[in-house]
Design a protein around this motif. Sequence first.
Motif, short mmCIF file in Angstrom:
data_model
loop_
_atom_site.label_atom_id
_atom_site.label_comp_id
_atom_site.label_asym_id
_atom_site.label_seq_id
_atom_site.Cartn_x
_atom_site.Cartn_y
_atom_site.Cartn_z
N ARG A 2 15.70 2.80 -2.19
CA ARG A 2 15.32 1.66 -3.14
C ARG A 2 14.68 1.72 -4.28
O ARG A 2 14.62 0.91 -5.13
CB ARG A 2 14.17 0.87 -2.25
N LYS A 3 14.55 3.25 -4.55
CA LYS A 3 13.92 3.50 -5.96
C LYS A 3 15.23 3.95 -6.75
O LYS A 3 15.78 5.05 -6.79
CB LYS A 3 12.83 4.54 -6.04
N LYS A 4 15.69 2.77 -7.35
CA LYS A 4 16.98 2.84 -8.03
C LYS A 4 16.97 3.62 -9.18
O LYS A 4 16.00 3.69 -10.11
CB LYS A 4 17.54 1.47 -8.16
N GLN A 228 2.35 -1.69 -8.81
CA GLN A 228 3.49 -1.07 -8.28
C GLN A 228 3.95 -1.63 -7.04
O GLN A 228 5.17 -1.85 -6.57
CB GLN A 228 3.38 0.40 -8.08
N LYS A 229 3.11 -1.78 -6.28
CA LYS A 229 3.39 -2.48 -4.83
C LYS A 229 3.67 -3.78 -5.08
O LYS A 229 4.59 -4.23 -4.31
CB LYS A 229 1.98 -2.53 -4.09
N TYR A 231 5.69 -5.01 -7.50
CA TYR A 231 6.84 -4.84 -8.06
C TYR A 231 7.98 -4.38 -6.81
O TYR A 231 8.89 -5.05 -6.35
CB TYR A 231 7.06 -3.70 -9.00
N TYR A 232 7.71 -3.27 -6.07
CA TYR A 232 8.50 -2.91 -4.98
C TYR A 232 8.50 -3.88 -3.80
O TYR A 232 9.54 -4.09 -3.15
CB TYR A 232 8.11 -1.55 -4.47
N THR A 233 7.46 -4.42 -3.46
CA THR A 233 7.40 -5.42 -2.21
C THR A 233 8.14 -6.72 -2.34
O THR A 233 8.65 -7.12 -1.62
CB THR A 233 5.75 -5.60 -1.79
N LYS A 235 10.39 -7.40 -4.78
CA LYS A 235 11.76 -7.03 -5.01
C LYS A 235 12.62 -6.86 -3.62
O LYS A 235 13.49 -7.52 -3.24
CB LYS A 235 11.86 -5.82 -5.77
N ASP A 236 11.88 -6.10 -2.55
CA ASP A 236 12.42 -5.89 -1.42
C ASP A 236 12.36 -7.02 -0.42
O ASP A 236 13.61 -7.35 0.33
CB ASP A 236 11.86 -4.68 -0.86
N GLU A 303 21.17 -7.21 -5.96
CA GLU A 303 19.95 -7.23 -6.80
C GLU A 303 20.46 -8.00 -7.92
O GLU A 303 19.80 -9.05 -8.15
CB GLU A 303 19.24 -5.82 -7.43
#
Length: 372
Positions: A2-4, A228-229, A231-233, A235-236, A303
């Motif tokens: 997931r970290k693209k 950061q949480k 952003y990733y949460t 998006k996912d 995405e």
Amino acid sequence: MRKKALLIAMCLCMAVLPVGCGNKESNNKQENVTGTITPTAAADSSADTGNEITGTVTPTVLEQKYIDGVTLGTYFGIEVEAATEEEIDQYIADAQAANVERVAVTDRVVKNGDITIIDYAGFKGEEQFEGGTAESQELIIGSGQFIDGFEEGLIGAEIGKEVSLNLKFPENYPSADLAGADVVFKVTVREIYEEVLPEFNDAFVQKISECKTTEEYRAFAAEDITNQKKYYTVKDEIITGAQFALYPEENIANTAKGMKDEYAMYATYYSMDYDTFISAAFGMTAEQFEAQIDAFAKEVEEERMVFLKIAETENLELSDELYKEKAMELVNYYGFATLEEFEAAYTKPVIEESLMLEYALDTCVENAVVIK
């Protein structure tokens, strides 16, 4: 996965660090690819891969039919847990570890964990073998950077005294001339250093950030972790909750091919066959590696489809002023002289699409709900 990595066709956008009480120094990574043979256990494809897949593809704009085929789930109001005290403590510990102080050691022999500066020469029989000699080479004892027995053999070595190491290269070593060979390394330790963890105090945070006190830094860490949480949460969860009627199979195939070709190029550079290189660099079979690439390429297109659909649904628009502002950030980040030069390289429609992806994601992140 997931970290693209940054793919021009998916997202040209740079991550902008928060202003104010932020880090003073950026975390720049330099690629370090070398074609010489050294007594390492396995070839590295770069200085810091982190098993993260990168690649390049020809930039294109996504066709509308793929956006039309997206059914969105929830994308506003997604709940995100705020930074915990444990996460803040780990953030601070990571900052301390990233800023360790190197102290010269002159009153003892080498021990495990030391940073050493060494000269060495490798011999196969009576002859030195190519790539097996270096001067002023930095080696952390216990890092596993060199073949078995090399680092262990330096424990107890004195500064300035030559040590002879009778070693054997592994049978699967990439160089056919050295695979399974008995060799002797003559090594001299020139310098010894140890790393000292800095104390977490006001002086430390002032050195590494714009913060003045440890309390300010903890607040900054909490905000950074939470962002950061978010952003990733966000998006996912948005991507996981979406449904796709169509996939741009050609785009997916081209993205995957571009990445596979890049690693095939690395294999050639090291004079290794592709399967051996992938095994040495990533610890998996070529089939497993390419399955990850295929999945990654699919995620890239998911995405694009999702966030372009959100932009369309929410009637998001890039004003000329916002376009120029964000595009100029990319111009500066990628080292182009002018916006016109950047547009000529990647085309304005592709840049607009990439900025719209960032805009849509940022809008969703701004509408997330932080749970404390």
